[in-house]
Write a protein that holds these residues in place. Structure first.
Motif, PDB file in Angstrom:
ATOM      1  N   ARG A  23      -5.776 -15.910   0.902  1.00 44.14           N
ATOM      2  CA  ARG A  23      -7.043 -15.347   0.454  1.00 44.14           C
ATOM      3  C   ARG A  23      -8.036 -16.470   0.235  1.00 44.14           C
ATOM      4  O   ARG A  23      -7.687 -17.576  -0.116  1.00 44.14           O
ATOM      5  CB  ARG A  23      -6.818 -14.561  -0.834  1.00 44.14           C
ATOM      6  N   ASP A  93      -4.081   8.549   8.045  1.00 46.64           N
ATOM      7  CA  ASP A  93      -3.636   7.411   8.854  1.00 46.64           C
ATOM      8  C   ASP A  93      -4.620   7.140   9.979  1.00 46.64           C
ATOM      9  O   ASP A  93      -4.917   5.989  10.297  1.00 46.64           O
ATOM     10  CB  ASP A  93      -2.255   7.695   9.451  1.00 46.64           C
ATOM     11  N   ARG A  96      -7.603   5.331   8.567  1.00 44.16           N
ATOM     12  CA  ARG A  96      -7.291   3.953   8.219  1.00 44.16           C
ATOM     13  C   ARG A  96      -7.138   3.086   9.469  1.00 44.16           C
ATOM     14  O   ARG A  96      -7.623   1.959   9.523  1.00 44.16           O
ATOM     15  CB  ARG A  96      -6.009   3.896   7.396  1.00 44.16           C
ATOM     16  N   PRO A 120     -11.854   1.089  -1.046  1.00 47.07           N
ATOM     17  CA  PRO A 120     -11.491  -0.324  -1.207  1.00 47.07           C
ATOM     18  C   PRO A 120     -11.354  -1.102   0.097  1.00 47.07           C
ATOM     19  O   PRO A 120     -11.356  -2.322   0.080  1.00 47.07           O
ATOM     20  CB  PRO A 120     -10.127  -0.261  -1.908  1.00 47.07           C
ATOM     21  N   THR A 121     -11.249  -0.412   1.215  1.00 48.11           N
ATOM     22  CA  THR A 121     -11.167  -1.155   2.471  1.00 48.11           C
ATOM     23  C   THR A 121     -12.502  -1.778   2.813  1.00 48.11           C
ATOM     24  O   THR A 121     -12.599  -2.637   3.687  1.00 48.11           O
ATOM     25  CB  THR A 121     -10.792  -0.233   3.644  1.00 48.11           C
ATOM     26  N   GLU A 396      -0.923   8.371  -4.454  1.00 45.56           N
ATOM     27  CA  GLU A 396       0.392   7.928  -4.904  1.00 45.56           C
ATOM     28  C   GLU A 396       0.720   8.484  -6.291  1.00 45.56           C
ATOM     29  O   GLU A 396       1.857   8.876  -6.569  1.00 45.56           O
ATOM     30  CB  GLU A 396       0.415   6.406  -4.936  1.00 45.56           C
TER      31      GLU A 396
ATOM     32  N   ASP B  52       1.285 -10.143   0.639  1.00 46.18           N
ATOM     33  CA  ASP B  52       0.996  -9.060  -0.307  1.00 46.18           C
ATOM     34  C   ASP B  52      -0.091  -8.152   0.251  1.00 46.18           C
ATOM     35  O   ASP B  52      -0.982  -7.713  -0.463  1.00 46.18           O
ATOM     36  CB  ASP B  52       0.564  -9.625  -1.668  1.00 46.18           C
ATOM     37  N   MET B  53       0.005  -7.854   1.516  1.00 51.22           N
ATOM     38  CA  MET B  53      -1.054  -7.067   2.152  1.00 51.22           C
ATOM     39  C   MET B  53      -1.082  -5.633   1.651  1.00 51.22           C
ATOM     40  O   MET B  53      -0.064  -4.964   1.577  1.00 51.22           O
ATOM     41  CB  MET B  53      -0.835  -7.071   3.667  1.00 51.22           C
ATOM     42  N   ILE B  55      -3.963  -1.968   1.075  1.00 53.49           N
ATOM     43  CA  ILE B  55      -4.998  -1.220   1.783  1.00 53.49           C
ATOM     44  C   ILE B  55      -6.340  -1.923   1.754  1.00 53.49           C
ATOM     45  O   ILE B  55      -7.151  -1.778   2.675  1.00 53.49           O
ATOM     46  CB  ILE B  55      -5.118   0.225   1.249  1.00 53.49           C
ATOM     47  N   ALA B  56      -6.599  -2.733   0.723  1.00 49.12           N
ATOM     48  CA  ALA B  56      -7.888  -3.414   0.651  1.00 49.12           C
ATOM     49  C   ALA B  56      -8.019  -4.482   1.725  1.00 49.12           C
ATOM     50  O   ALA B  56      -9.108  -4.955   2.008  1.00 49.12           O
ATOM     51  CB  ALA B  56      -8.070  -4.039  -0.735  1.00 49.12           C
ATOM     52  N   ASP B  57      -6.888  -4.846   2.343  1.00 48.20           N
ATOM     53  CA  ASP B  57      -6.910  -5.921   3.333  1.00 48.20           C
ATOM     54  C   ASP B  57      -6.960  -5.412   4.752  1.00 48.20           C
ATOM     55  O   ASP B  57      -6.758  -6.171   5.688  1.00 48.20           O
ATOM     56  CB  ASP B  57      -5.637  -6.782   3.174  1.00 48.20           C
ATOM     57  N   LEU B  58      -7.233  -4.136   4.883  1.00 43.88           N
ATOM     58  CA  LEU B  58      -7.161  -3.515   6.200  1.00 43.88           C
ATOM     59  C   LEU B  58      -8.064  -4.196   7.223  1.00 43.88           C
ATOM     60  O   LEU B  58      -7.696  -4.392   8.370  1.00 43.88           O
ATOM     61  CB  LEU B  58      -7.563  -2.040   6.071  1.00 43.88           C
ATOM     62  N   TYR B 248      11.436  15.368   6.985  1.00 41.02           N
ATOM     63  CA  TYR B 248       9.985  15.477   6.935  1.00 41.02           C
ATOM     64  C   TYR B 248       9.557  16.921   7.124  1.00 41.02           C
ATOM     65  O   TYR B 248       8.685  17.429   6.431  1.00 41.02           O
ATOM     66  CB  TYR B 248       9.373  14.599   8.021  1.00 41.02           C
ATOM     67  N   GLN B 269       5.310   4.957   1.901  1.00 46.28           N
ATOM     68  CA  GLN B 269       4.723   3.728   1.363  1.00 46.28           C
ATOM     69  C   GLN B 269       3.571   3.237   2.234  1.00 46.28           C
ATOM     70  O   GLN B 269       2.556   2.760   1.749  1.00 46.28           O
ATOM     71  CB  GLN B 269       5.779   2.627   1.238  1.00 46.28           C
ATOM     72  N   PHE B 270       3.734   3.368   3.553  1.00 50.75           N
ATOM     73  CA  PHE B 270       2.627   3.038   4.450  1.00 50.75           C
ATOM     74  C   PHE B 270       1.443   3.932   4.151  1.00 50.75           C
ATOM     75  O   PHE B 270       0.296   3.505   4.134  1.00 50.75           O
ATOM     76  CB  PHE B 270       3.038   3.237   5.921  1.00 50.75           C
ATOM     77  N   GLY B 271       1.768   5.222   3.903  1.00 47.16           N
ATOM     78  CA  GLY B 271       0.712   6.182   3.612  1.00 47.16           C
ATOM     79  C   GLY B 271      -0.078   5.817   2.368  1.00 47.16           C
ATOM     80  O   GLY B 271      -1.274   6.081   2.277  1.00 47.16           O
ATOM     81  N   PHE B 272       0.598   5.187   1.404  1.00 46.66           N
ATOM     82  CA  PHE B 272      -0.104   4.796   0.175  1.00 46.66           C
ATOM     83  C   PHE B 272      -0.841   3.470   0.334  1.00 46.66           C
ATOM     84  O   PHE B 272      -1.450   2.985  -0.602  1.00 46.66           O
ATOM     85  CB  PHE B 272       0.879   4.663  -0.989  1.00 46.66           C
ATOM     86  N   HIS B 274       0.663   0.543   0.959  1.00 43.46           N
ATOM     87  CA  HIS B 274       1.445  -0.635   0.575  1.00 43.46           C
ATOM     88  C   HIS B 274       2.087  -1.233   1.820  1.00 43.46           C
ATOM     89  O   HIS B 274       3.292  -1.124   2.042  1.00 43.46           O
ATOM     90  CB  HIS B 274       2.554  -0.240  -0.410  1.00 43.46           C
TER      91      HIS B 274
END
Lengths: 433, 304
Positions: A23, A93, A96, A120-121, A396, B52-53, B55-58, B248, B269-272, B274
């Motif tokens: 970062r 998805d 995103r 936040p993205t 979540e 530590d990637m 969602i903010a790092d997309l 599913y 977790q991907f969906g959230f 993380h």
């Protein structure tokens, strides 16, 4: 020799890649979720818009939107709008991925309050508040998309949940509209006495049973987060009461553990197995379709308050919002479209076309809405309805609540334990603030 | 004399280079596609799993911090993840033998027992493989409802069937049976082909010597099938370790996470958002797949 060279080069490349990560020194050490608003956000010219515009809409809205937009294109002949319908399944998805790949459209519909999760993205353009006024809309829906004081989405249509019930069974059992939690439970038990197998279909497990629990929490005076959205307020009496109330339906066998999706409970409602269920406006059409000609034994009622009193108890409002993406090449036209779609006249037209309830409060004065018997019940519920808080981790957190509620319903934990567990999970997830 | 390479060797070398280039030319399209769409994501997700990637790092995926094995450590303290590992192990340990034995039985039956309508049986057993999981799951869910067909049939025999998909103990067996039913076809087809390769004369000799059907099967057919058995076990094991569609669509991982698979957990977790955490989870699964495959090779490897 070749192998050693290959291995060395792989290691060197990997090391370089990792060294390039990291970062930036100038940002804070924790990953930041607040977003700097674009400096051009406030300056939007919507008088003479032109150019191509790409719009994504989900599900049914995606299919009907092009019809509505013919009028928009007539008023703005230089704009060329392309609507892409995407399915509800996995749309988050898709968005995103689009943001990550720089392939996002100009405007998209999102489910409320998903804009808060996407914000936040940095991929969303803040709403130009000089163009679109938050006060025009239902407070809960508007507030759900505010992060750090900046709005990221405009509510397009709202969806609130009320109780559908069999009027013939209610009449047979001589039941009056309930005005308190106890009366509601007696009402549903009464529907069972009159012949329904299930007094009320309440979701026993996963897939957002939390959204049926939340209104009960609000009716009991509680909430998910505190005022400034920094802490969760789940380990409270209000939550324990609400969970206990929810669970009591299962203990008294008014509801059972069979999970039914949309499309499964409506037929059972029509044939009298299910006396009542909680749902939004889309089920009006579905029930009528299932029931066929002449089926009018469906009635709607607003939620009661916890202890009895006038007016509806607090209900849940969700719906669809419109977002504009930061990467858009046609910011003026994008916001111009959003503004047009959220004007009262267009909102009424959209209601007539799709059945979606307007998010703009002024639109509800129109006779098309005010005079419809069933729709007006939704309007009544909107007098007292709350939306989900605009926090980035809402998906979540709700999933964690879903799971703990399921445990409580099955008697694995007591309501107090469930509330405490939900608080713990939610706190470890954080509000993203 | 020394600075002129013998013409024959030079020409041979040129031919060699040309052949190599042509070979690479043929292999290049696949190699490029493989490198871009398979090798790169695998490498990238490995790198992601040690950062530590989130969602903010997309939009800025390289501006993340290297955190070493923190994600992996966190995973092994995560109750739900550990539970999903147990569920996955349960599914594989019961599901793989069930599928293999079932497929072998069916293949043997179709191969030797059934003479008429053989094609119909082959097709019939294979059809579940090509069905859409959504369609299949919807039908099965209806059949398994408390008042569904299965319970009605059981009722005829006097048994009160339970709520199959709402029971924390029965949901997983149901999913295993459904997965075995669906995947038996692929393995059956492989076994059918392999059964053609069992030496006929050995079988006849054994029959002459008085060996029973079961003895012939056990001592001649099975050993001959060993390499194919290994193949079937490996592909079924690899596929089952990553089972996702059945929970599913049928149970959403429930009830109470009874059917939560590791892949499902990774997916949510991907969906959230993380991303790094989910990447780490998928690498744990990768290690499990490697381990199982190595084990299967050890156990089922041909002795020659």
């Amino acid at each position: 020799m070749h192998r050693r060279t290959a291995a060395t080069s792989v290691i060197v490349v990997a090391a370089l890649a990792l060294a390039g990560c990291g970062r930036s020194e100038t940002t804070t050490t924790e990953p930041s979720t607040s977003v700097e608003p674009s400096s051009t956000a406030a300056v939007v010219e919507t008088d003479s818009i032109e150019g191509p515009l790409e719009v994504w809409a989900i599900g049914n809205e995606g299919e009907l939107l092009p019809d509505l937009l013919t009028e928009f294109e007539e008023t703005n002949p230089d704009v060329d709008v392309t609507v892409t319908a995407i399915p509800w399944e996995g749309y988050q998805d898709k968005l995103r991925t689009a943001v990550a790949g720089g392939q996002a459209p100009d405007v998209s519909m999102v489910g409320n309050p998903y804009a808060a999760v996407l914000a936040p993205t940095g991929g969303l353009d803040p709403v130009p508040t000089d163009l679109i006024a938050g006060d025009d809309f239902f407070e809960g829906s508007w507030d759900a998309s505010i992060i750090d004081g900046i709005s990221y989405a405009v509510p397009w249509y709202i969806d609130t949940r009320v109780i559908y019930y069999r009027t013939d069974l209610a009449e047979e059992a001589g039941l009056d509209q309930p005005t308190s939690w106890t009366e509601l439970q007696d009402f549903t038990a009464g529907l069972q006495d009159a012949g329904a197998e299930l007094g009320m279909y309440l979701q026993p497990s996963g897939n957002r049973n939390s959204l049926t629990l939340l209104p009960m929490v609000w009716q009991a005076g509680g909430d998910l987060v505190n005022e400034d959205k920094t802490e969760f307020t789940i380990d409270t009496d209000a939550w324990a009461d609400a969970i206990a109330y929810y669970v009591s339906y299962f203990d008294q066998e008014i509801s059972d553990l069979t999970y039914m999706q949309t499309g499964e409970y409506e037929p059972r409602f029509v044939n009298g197995d299910v006396g009542s269920f909680v749902s939004g406006p889309f089920d009006v059409a579905m029930v009528r379709e299932q029931g066929g000609e002449g089926f009018d034994d469906v009635g709607l009622m607003t939620w009661p308050q916890q202890d009895g009193g006038d007016g509806p108890g607090t209900g849940y409002v969700g719906g669809g919002d419109l977002v504009v993406f930061e990467d858009t090449d046609n910011r003026d036209a994008a916001w111009g479209l959003v503004q047009w779609l959220t004007e009262p006249e267009t909102q009424v037209e959209w209601f007539e076309l799709s059945g979606d309830l307007p998010s703009n409060q002024a639109a509800w004065d129109d006779p098309a809405l005010a005079d419809d018997e069933l729709v007006s019940v939704f309007g009544d519920q909107m007098d007292n309805a709350q939306a989900l808080p605009g926090i980035a981790t809402i998906s979540e957190v709700l999933t964690a609540i879903d799971l703990e509620l399921e445990k409580a319903v099955r008697g694995v934990v007591t309501p107090e334990e469930a509330a405490a567990a939900m608080q713990e999970e939610a706190t470890s997830i954080g509000t993203g603030a | 004399m020394s600075d002129i390479a013998p013409p024959r060797r030079r020409a041979a070398r040129r031919r060699e280079i040309r052949t190599t280039l042509i070979a690479w030319g043929f292999a290049l399209p696949f190699t490029v596609l493989f490198a871009v769409f398979m090798a790169w994501p695998v490498a990238q997700s490995l790198v992601m799993s040690v950062t530590d990637m989130g969602i903010a790092d997309l939009r800025t995926p390289f501006a993340v911090d290297f955190v070493g094995l923190d994600n992996f450590v966190a995973l092994f303290h995560d109750e739900r993840f550990l539970h999903s590992l147990t569920n996955t192990a349960y599914f594989v340990v019961v599901g793989v033998p069930l599928t293999i034995v079932g497929a072998l039985a069916v293949a043997t039956g179709v191969n030797s027992g059934i003479t008429r309508l053989r094609t119909m049986f082959r097709v019939g057993f294979y059809i579940p493989v090509v069905t859409s999981i959504i369609a299949v799951a919807t039908i099965w869910r209806f059949m398994l409802q408390p008042d569904g067909i299965l319970n009605q049939l059981l009722g005829e025999v006097g048994i009160t069937g339970p709520a199959w998909l709402q029971s924390t103990s029965l949901a997983m067996p149901v999913i295993i049976v459904m997965a075995a039913w669906r995947n038996m076809g692929t393995v059956m087809v492989i076994f059918l082909a392999a059964l053609q390769g069992v030496p006929r004369d050995h079988l006849e000799a054994a029959m002459v010597d008085g060996a029973s059907t079961w003895q012939r099967f056990r001592h001649i057919t099975l050993p001959a099938l060993r390499p194919v058995m290994l193949f079937a076990c490996v592909i079924t094991g690899v596929s089952y370790l990553q089972f996702f569609e059945e929970p599913y669509v049928m149970t959403q991982g429930g009830p109470l996470d009874a059917t939560l698979s590791t892949t499902y957990y990774t997916f949510s977790q991907f969906g959230f958002g993380h991303y790094s955490y989910a990447s780490a989870a998928s690498y744990v699964l990768f290690v499990a797949i490697l381990a199982l495959t190595v084990l299967q090779f050890r156990l089922l490897r041909s002795e020659d």
